[in-house]
Design a protein around this motif. Structure first.
Motif, PDB file in Angstrom:
ATOM      1  N   SER A  85      59.281  27.630  57.028  1.00  0.00           N
ATOM      2  CA  SER A  85      58.248  27.742  55.987  1.00  0.00           C
ATOM      3  C   SER A  85      57.150  28.735  56.388  1.00  0.00           C
ATOM      4  N   ARG A 123      57.834  34.699  55.886  1.00  0.00           N
ATOM      5  CA  ARG A 123      57.839  35.262  54.533  1.00  0.00           C
ATOM      6  C   ARG A 123      58.264  36.721  54.499  1.00  0.00           C
ATOM      7  N   THR A 124      58.278  37.387  55.663  1.00  0.00           N
ATOM      8  CA  THR A 124      58.629  38.807  55.710  1.00  0.00           C
ATOM      9  C   THR A 124      59.698  39.039  56.776  1.00  0.00           C
ATOM     10  N   ASN A 174      65.403  38.262  49.471  1.00  0.00           N
ATOM     11  CA  ASN A 174      64.416  38.419  48.390  1.00  0.00           C
ATOM     12  C   ASN A 174      64.479  37.245  47.414  1.00  0.00           C
ATOM     13  N   ALA A 175      65.668  36.754  47.136  1.00  0.00           N
ATOM     14  CA  ALA A 175      65.827  35.606  46.234  1.00  0.00           C
ATOM     15  C   ALA A 175      65.190  34.343  46.818  1.00  0.00           C
ATOM     16  N   LYS A 176      65.053  34.294  48.130  1.00  0.00           N
ATOM     17  CA  LYS A 176      64.419  33.147  48.799  1.00  0.00           C
ATOM     18  C   LYS A 176      62.910  33.342  48.941  1.00  0.00           C
ATOM     19  N   GLY A 177      62.388  34.445  48.401  1.00  0.00           N
ATOM     20  CA  GLY A 177      60.948  34.688  48.456  1.00  0.00           C
ATOM     21  C   GLY A 177      60.499  35.530  49.640  1.00  0.00           C
ATOM     22  N   TRP A 178      61.431  36.031  50.427  1.00  0.00           N
ATOM     23  CA  TRP A 178      61.083  36.878  51.554  1.00  0.00           C
ATOM     24  C   TRP A 178      61.031  38.325  51.086  1.00  0.00           C
ATOM     25  N   ARG A 179      60.227  39.145  51.776  1.00  0.00           N
ATOM     26  CA  ARG A 179      60.190  40.567  51.437  1.00  0.00           C
ATOM     27  C   ARG A 179      60.265  41.396  52.708  1.00  0.00           C
TER      28      ARG A 179
END
Length: 184
Positions: free
Chosen positions: A34, A37-38, A67-72
């Motif tokens: 959690s 994020r990147t 990206n679909a999991k919210g990571w960039r």
């Protein structure tokens, strides 16, 4: 009769499409996913002798899943992504038997029987098995936090290979990030 043929053909077509690579994942139970994020690519598959189009697709499909999991993706991500591809030639033996040939047994002018010798033909089939390994590392601690692998026979048709690659990566990231879903 035509309807039966169509049903059999459609079933075979669906069965051939349902083939997906063998996928396994593993995660560090102490990693706090959690907090991530990147990500950044540390080692892309094109640096390992993978054909350029296949390497581009691997990066594209992994990026799409993250990206679909919210990571960039950023230059200095929380997680470093490393992808490797390995191939190995394997062989299988297919043996076909054409006998034994038995003569008839029966009653007639005399009791008779016979037996002929059969033959066996063995064919060696050589094929390539490909394995994609995707590793994720925490960039601060430099520790591995997740690994996904997908293996299957590499088809001769590039479109089929692309479909297997896409399906394998999708299944690899199905339960990602770990936590609610046990590792496979």
């Amino acid at each position: 009769m035509t309807r039966l043929v169509l049903i059999v053909l459609s079933t075979l077509l669906l069965a051939s499409c349902a083939s997906t690579p063998t996928v396994h994942t593993d995660a560090d139970p102490s990693a706090n996913f959690s907090a991530y994020r990147t990500y950044t690519w540390l080692n892309k598959p094109d640096q390992n002798g993978v054909p350029p189009l296949a390497a581009q697709r691997i990066v594209e499909y992994v990026n799409a899943q993250l990206n679909a999991k919210g990571w960039r993706e950023t230059p200095e991500g929380d997680v470093a992504v490393v992808a490797h591809v390995a191939t190995q030639q394997q062989q299988s033996l297919d043996t076909m038997y054409s006998g034994p040939m038995y003569g008839g047994w029966g009653w007639g002018p005399g009791w008779y029987g016979g037996m002929g010798m059969g033959s066996a033909t063995t064919r060696v089939r050589t094929y390539t098995v490909g394995t994609l390994v995707v590793d994720l590392f925490d960039t601060k601690t430099k520790q591995a936090i997740w690994r996904g692998t997908a293996s299957d026979t590499v088809p001769d048709d590039p479109a089929k290979g692309d479909a297997l690659l896409r399906a394998g990566i999708a299944e690899m990231f199905e339960g990602f990030p770990p936590g609610n879903v046990p590792a496979k």
